[in-house]
Write a protein that holds these residues in place. Structure first.
Motif: not given
Length: 140
Positions: A131-136
Motif C-alpha cells: 500500500w502506498c503512503a496515501g492508501c496506507r
C-alpha cells in the motif's frame, strides 16, 4: 543500444525495422505491456504491426538481454529496456499506482534470502505489492 545491430548479428539475427520500432517504443514508454508497445508503434507513422510480431520481437530482444520484463500483476508482463533495470517496482493494492525504488533498497532482502536458502534472487525482475503512503493512511 548503439550495438543493437551487432548484438543481433552475432546471434544470427537482423535488426529489422520492426525490432527497431519496438526498441524505440520501449525507449519512449520506459515500461510497457505488449499492448502498450503495439499502440506506441502504431503511433510512429509506420505500418501497423500485428501483436504476434510485437510478442516475437520482445521475445527475441529479451533473449539477447536487450529488454527484460516484470509481472506487475496477474495480467500481461511489463517490458522495459534491460539497462533501465535499476529499480524495483512497487505496486499499490489500493489505488493501483506503480512507483519505483532504487535497486539498493532490496539489497538486505536479497542477502537474507541468499543467507537463508543459498538462492540468489534477481530483484530486477521483482514487483512488490503493498500500500502506498496515501492508501496506507486510509487503512488506519
Amino acid at each position: 543500444m548503439s550495438d543493437l545491430g551487432a548484438a543481433l548479428r552475432a546471434r544470427g539475427m537482423r535488426l529489422t525495422p520492426q525490432r527497431r520500432r519496438i526498441v524505440d517504443a520501449l525507449t519512449s514508454l520506459e515500461h510497457g505491456t505488449p499492448d502498450a508497445v503495439a499502440a506506441k508503434v502504431a503511433d510512429d507513422g509506420g505500418a501497423t504491426l500485428p501483436l504476434s510480431t510485437i510478442y516475437r520481437g520482445l521475445d527475441a530482444l529479451e533473449e539477447l538481454g536487450i529488454v527484460s520484463h516484470t509481472h506487475l500483476d496477474h495480467r500481461a508482463p511489463t517490458y522495459h529496456l534491460a539497462d533501465h533495470a535499476t529499480h524495483i517496482h512497487l505496486v499499490c493494492l489500493g489505488c493501483g499506482t506503480v512507483s519505483e525504488a532504487p535497486i539498493a533498497t532490496a539489497a538486505d532482502f536479497a542477502g537474507n534470502v541468499r543467507d537463508a536458502t543459498g538462492f540468489d534472487p534477481d530483484v530486477t525482475h521483482m514487483a512488490i505489492h503493498g500500500w502506498c503512503a496515501g492508501c496506507r493512511g486510509d487503512k488506519q
